[in-house]
Design a protein around this motif. Structure first.
Motif, mmCIF file in Angstrom:
data_model
loop_
_atom_site.group_PDB
_atom_site.id
_atom_site.type_symbol
_atom_site.label_atom_id
_atom_site.label_comp_id
_atom_site.label_asym_id
_atom_site.label_seq_id
_atom_site.Cartn_x
_atom_site.Cartn_y
_atom_site.Cartn_z
ATOM 1 N N LYS A 1 0.853 -1.191 0.000
ATOM 2 C CA LYS A 1 0.000 0.000 0.000
ATOM 3 C C LYS A 1 0.890 1.242 0.000
ATOM 4 O O LYS A 1 1.982 1.246 0.593
ATOM 5 C CB LYS A 1 -0.909 0.009 1.229
ATOM 6 N N ASN B 1 -2.284 6.736 11.982
ATOM 7 C CA ASN B 1 -3.299 5.816 11.470
ATOM 8 C C ASN B 1 -4.253 5.496 12.618
ATOM 9 O O ASN B 1 -3.822 4.964 13.645
ATOM 10 C CB ASN B 1 -2.619 4.537 10.946
ATOM 11 N N VAL C 1 -10.924 12.486 2.962
ATOM 12 C CA VAL C 1 -10.540 12.849 4.327
ATOM 13 C C VAL C 1 -9.433 13.915 4.378
ATOM 14 O O VAL C 1 -9.081 14.388 5.449
ATOM 15 C CB VAL C 1 -10.137 11.615 5.187
ATOM 16 N N PHE D 1 3.947 12.841 -6.438
ATOM 17 C CA PHE D 1 4.740 11.651 -6.187
ATOM 18 C C PHE D 1 5.631 11.862 -4.956
ATOM 19 O O PHE D 1 6.324 10.963 -4.522
ATOM 20 C CB PHE D 1 5.557 11.431 -7.465
ATOM 21 N N GLY E 1 4.548 12.881 -12.072
ATOM 22 C CA GLY E 1 5.087 11.937 -11.110
ATOM 23 C C GLY E 1 5.617 10.688 -11.787
ATOM 24 O O GLY E 1 6.676 10.174 -11.438
HETATM 25 N N1 COA Z 1 -5.727 9.685 9.336
HETATM 26 C C1 COA Z 1 -4.783 8.744 9.207
HETATM 27 N N2 COA Z 1 -4.943 7.602 8.539
HETATM 28 C C2 COA Z 1 -6.115 7.387 7.968
HETATM 29 C C3 COA Z 1 -7.157 8.306 8.051
HETATM 30 C C4 COA Z 1 -6.924 9.495 8.777
HETATM 31 N N3 COA Z 1 -7.859 10.443 8.900
HETATM 32 N N4 COA Z 1 -8.198 7.823 7.388
HETATM 33 C C5 COA Z 1 -7.808 6.632 6.874
HETATM 34 N N5 COA Z 1 -6.550 6.371 7.245
HETATM 35 C C6 COA Z 1 -5.737 5.211 6.929
HETATM 36 C C7 COA Z 1 -6.520 3.987 6.582
HETATM 37 O O1 COA Z 1 -6.958 3.314 7.715
HETATM 38 C C8 COA Z 1 -5.500 3.196 5.784
HETATM 39 O O2 COA Z 1 -4.671 2.448 6.638
HETATM 40 P P1 COA Z 1 -4.640 0.837 6.629
HETATM 41 O O3 COA Z 1 -3.802 0.431 5.466
HETATM 42 O O4 COA Z 1 -4.019 0.497 7.925
HETATM 43 O O5 COA Z 1 -6.062 0.395 6.498
HETATM 44 C C9 COA Z 1 -4.658 4.276 5.123
HETATM 45 O O6 COA Z 1 -4.993 5.491 5.768
HETATM 46 C C10 COA Z 1 -4.979 4.443 3.671
HETATM 47 O O7 COA Z 1 -6.368 4.514 3.481
HETATM 48 P P2 COA Z 1 -7.125 3.536 2.456
HETATM 49 O O8 COA Z 1 -8.575 3.829 2.610
HETATM 50 O O9 COA Z 1 -6.675 2.140 2.616
HETATM 51 O O10 COA Z 1 -6.642 4.156 1.107
HETATM 52 P P3 COA Z 1 -5.655 3.539 0.007
HETATM 53 O O11 COA Z 1 -4.340 3.236 0.579
HETATM 54 O O12 COA Z 1 -6.308 2.504 -0.752
HETATM 55 O O13 COA Z 1 -5.535 4.842 -0.904
HETATM 56 C C11 COA Z 1 -4.289 6.732 -1.534
HETATM 57 C C12 COA Z 1 -5.045 6.043 -0.412
HETATM 58 C C13 COA Z 1 -3.811 8.075 -1.053
HETATM 59 C C14 COA Z 1 -3.089 5.879 -1.903
HETATM 60 C C15 COA Z 1 -5.224 6.877 -2.764
HETATM 61 O O14 COA Z 1 -6.388 7.565 -2.363
HETATM 62 C C16 COA Z 1 -4.596 7.622 -3.894
HETATM 63 O O15 COA Z 1 -4.730 8.817 -4.001
HETATM 64 N N6 COA Z 1 -3.881 6.909 -4.802
HETATM 65 C C17 COA Z 1 -3.254 7.530 -5.942
HETATM 66 C C18 COA Z 1 -2.000 8.262 -5.534
HETATM 67 C C19 COA Z 1 -1.288 8.858 -6.732
HETATM 68 O O16 COA Z 1 -1.236 8.258 -7.774
HETATM 69 N N7 COA Z 1 -0.770 10.092 -6.585
HETATM 70 C C20 COA Z 1 -0.164 10.806 -7.657
HETATM 71 C C21 COA Z 1 1.172 10.306 -7.956
HETATM 72 S S1 COA Z 1 1.960 11.113 -9.278
#
Ligand code: COA
Length: 710
Positions: A35, A57, A90, A144, A174
């Protein structure tokens, strides 16, 4: 600008310590391998960052052996930076919590903002507003992350770490950054900072180049950008940066071309790239056309002294590559150095008779490292040589590694740059590794080394250019303003040629002597006063294309002809456009000279874009034009004039006297001031500006102007 977009505050300078936080919270740190939240925290921990790391987290108490917190406000220590990897919905709440905690720096890796549509756009604005209200600066969203090798901080989800070096890189993409990082693992490029910008909701390219100007760990700045968000600020920041550090940029895409109207010649001729090409020239930014070139140039600048002239010496063990390098040099505008007699004598006495002792020096196919040593040392000492290119092809007798040692030994001894092209595969790998370890750039083929030298020569030219203030003329601004305001009140987008002429006249651009005749008798009398020959043109606010209604007669040489012309012009215009209101006939001095065009079209990013070119009716066919963004200096105006292909027509061909180029420079500078001060003008053509012989001036014959009205 998109309505509702939250803009940064003026003068909100990015703190230099942004990339060197002493403590980092990872919001969304995850224990689940694969992840993003897990990769990011691992990258921060495992590449040697010495600061404090706080996983955040709500559902975990520990991540990667570190105590985890349910939210940033629960962290007892001071936190400098937060890296955000939680789902987009969030992020606003997380940003608010960061504000409450007093965190001032953030990196939002999360995607799903303005790149996804209106809802994402609104959320991005919300996040930006929250950040502004707490004084938080942030990278992204949808980025990124970044790497700062000076503190071994890798706040990205990359699959590797950057090597330490003195190049700082900023990228709007990125994915490209990831590919580049991977690629540079093999070719030895080292970075100081490696930053991706994402959606640029807050921190943009200008913030970075402003802050890297004085960064001691950055010697070269390279960038990949699809567009610039604050054109004038970027222009200023780039000029300040390039005074001390080379700035190499790939500009991809066509952002910023959208709002360009194209009813003027200038608008039609200014393709999407015109403003960027102009800005490259006006700021000393070196343009790279590919990632390969970006790296090639960066390598040359990163570790080699900047070449002081354009004379290079080539040392090779093979004729073919030597010839290729010579051809490439010629095309690139470099010169093959002419050796002094001492150099030639020394080479003759030290090399076998089969060697070529003139440039390119061919030490011949069976050469060992010793021949390279004597050749390279000798040419580098020659005062006529500004830099060297060492070529090598691997024959059975070639001492590849030893020759690489010779090159590294010679580097730095004379203050002259050395580039190499060890050509081949496995047979040259060992040598190339040695060169790379010792910061000698190696290029797989000579042409790429030559292009890198060319970039160096261009940059040296920029450094030698003295910064010059923009000249300010005393003009009758009130008069021009009054004409403009009248048209704005009447909500007219186009000005009449009389109004346009009044405005440029108020800014001191010379106009032909002219008088409005209301009868045939007056026409004859005015023509006599102005002096024959004259031109006569229908005067009517309703007739834009005068020639189409028989409304223009040129080369009228007698009072009788003037009387007849008056009657014929009015008759013809009345017949073809009976509804047009005719105020009379303009009697104008006939000006002879060489026709050029001056113009302006508004660029959405950088502002008024000035055009200069060969004028007349074929301007759009010949497209012999060049552009600069206003305001321009006299040096810029001079360059514009010299840049067009038909410049020799102005200097005079076949015994012709030269045209009055200083008068054209004067007109360009006055136009630059005009469009900078009267911002409602969106497009303008002066076509032709008739340029007389040297000393006799230039006169604007026709002028069209478009303005922005609500
Ligand atoms: N504070 C802290 N942590 C929190 C939270 C908060 N308010 N709300 C949720 N979380 C935690 C979740 O519990 C999760 O942890 P876990 O793995 O222990 O369950 C973690 O944050 C991530 O949340 P999740 O719902 O599992 O999201 P995800 O990992 O599937 O996706 C991103 C999150 C940011 C990776 C995704 O939304 C995203 O944007 N991906 C694309 C990123 C990208 O390509 N960026 C551009 C690059 S050029």
């Amino acid at each position: 600008m998109v309505a509702g977009l939250v803009r940064r505050k003026e003068g909100h300078v990015l703190d230099k310590s942004f990339f060197t936080p002493e403590s980092v919270a990872v919001v969304g740190a995850s224990a689940e391998p694969g992840k993003l939240g897990n990769i990011v925290i691992n990258n921060i921990i495992h590449y040697g960052y010495k600061g404090k790391v706080f996983p955040v987290n709500p559902s975990l108490t520990e991540v990667e052996g570190l105590k985890s917190y349910p939210g940033v406000t629960a962290i007892p220590d001071k936190v400098d930076m937060a890296v955000v990897v939680v789902p987009s919905r969030v992020v606003p709440g997380v940003m608010r919590e960061m504000g409450e905690k007093g965190i001032k720096q953030a990196v939002i890796i999360t995607a799903g903002f303005k790149e996804t549509g209106l809802a994402g756009f609104k959320m991005e604005n919300e996040v930006t507003e929250i950040a502004r209200s707490y004084g938080i600066r942030f990278l992204g969203p949808n980025c990124f992350g970044f790497i700062d090798t000076s503190i071994s901080l890798n706040a990205t989800f990359a699959s590797g770490m950057a090597k330490k070096g003195n190049i700082s890189f900023l990228s709007q993409s990125g994915a490209l950054a990831q590919a580049m990082l991977d690629w540079t693992q093999v070719n030895g490029v080292g970075f100081s900072k490696f930053v991706t910008l994402g959606n640029k909701a807050d921190i943009n390219e200008s913030d970075l180049i402003e802050s890297w100007k004085d960064d001691p760990s950055t010697s070269v700045v390279i960038a990949y950008l699809e567009g610039v968000v604050e054109g004038p600020r970027f222009r200023k920041a780039a000029i300040e940066l390039t005074r001390t550090k080379p700035f190499i940029l790939i500009k991809a895409g066509s952002t910023g071309a959208g709002s360009r109207a194209a009813s003027s010649h200038t608008g039609t001729l200014a393709g999407f790239d015109a403003a960027y090409s102009a800005i490259f020239k006006q700021t000393g930014i070196l343009r790279a056309d590919s990632v390969e070139e970006l790296i090639d140039f960066a390598l040359a600048f990163a570790d080699q002294p900047i070449i002081k002239g354009e004379r290079i010496a080539i040392v090779t063990n093979a004729g073919g590559p030597g010839i290729m390098a010579s051809d490439a040099s010629e095309k690139a505008g470099l010169k093959l150095a002419q050796f002094t007699k001492d150099t030639v004598d020394k080479l003759r006495s030290s090399l076998p008779p089969t060697a070529n002792i003139y440039n390119p020096v061919d030490v011949v196919g069976d050469a060992g490292a010793d021949r390279y040593r004597v050749a390279l040392d000798t040419v580098l000492k020659d005062p006529n040589v500004d830099g060297a290119l060492v070529l090598l092809t691997p024959q059975a007798s070639t001492e590849v590694k030893k020759t690489a040692e010779v090159v590294t030994g010679a580097a730095g001894s004379t203050g002259k740059p050395i580039l190499t092209s060890f050509m081949g595969g496995p047979a040259v790998t060992g040598g190339i590794e040695l060169l790379t370890e010792n910061n000698i750039p190696n290029y797989p083929f000579p042409e790429r080394a030559i292009e890198s030298y060319r970039a160096m020569v261009r940059y040296r030219g920029w450094l030698e250019k003295k910064p010059e203030p923009v000249r300010k003329f005393k003009v009758d601004r009130e008069k021009a303003r009054a004409v403009l305001d009248q048209a704005i009140r009447e909500k007219r987008r186009a000005l009449s040629d009389l109004e346009a002429s009044r405005i440029i006249g108020a800014y001191g651009i010379p106009l032909p002597a002219a008088k409005l005749a209301r009868s045939a008798e007056e026409a004859a009398a005015f023509a006599g006063e102005i002096g024959f020959p004259v031109v006569m043109k229908i005067a009517s606010p309703d007739i834009l294309h005068k020639s189409d209604v028989g409304g223009v007669k040129v080369n009228i040489t007698t009072p009788e002809a003037a009387r007849n012309a008056y009657v014929e012009i009015v008759d013809s215009a009345t017949r073809l456009m009976p509804e047009a209101q005719i105020t009379g006939v303009d009697v104008q001095e006939l000006i002879r000279g060489r026709e050029v065009i001056l113009g302006m079209n508004c660029d959405a990013t950088f502002g008024p874009l000035l055009l200069f070119g060969l004028g007349g009716i074929y301007v759009e066919v010949l497209k012999d034009v060049t552009f600069r963004v206003a305001p321009i200096t006299a040096a810029d105006a001079g360059e514009m004039i010299r840049e067009i292909r038909s410049y020799p027509l102005l200097t005079g061909v076949r015994g012709e006297r030269p045209a009055d180029i200083p008068a054209v420079i004067d007109a360009l500078l006055r136009l630059s001031q005009l469009v900078t001060e009267l911002k409602e003008i969106t497009e303008l053509d002066i076509n032709p500006l008739m340029v007389r012989e040297m000393g006799k001036g230039a006169v604007a014959i026709d002028c069209r102007m478009g303005i922005a009205v609500e």
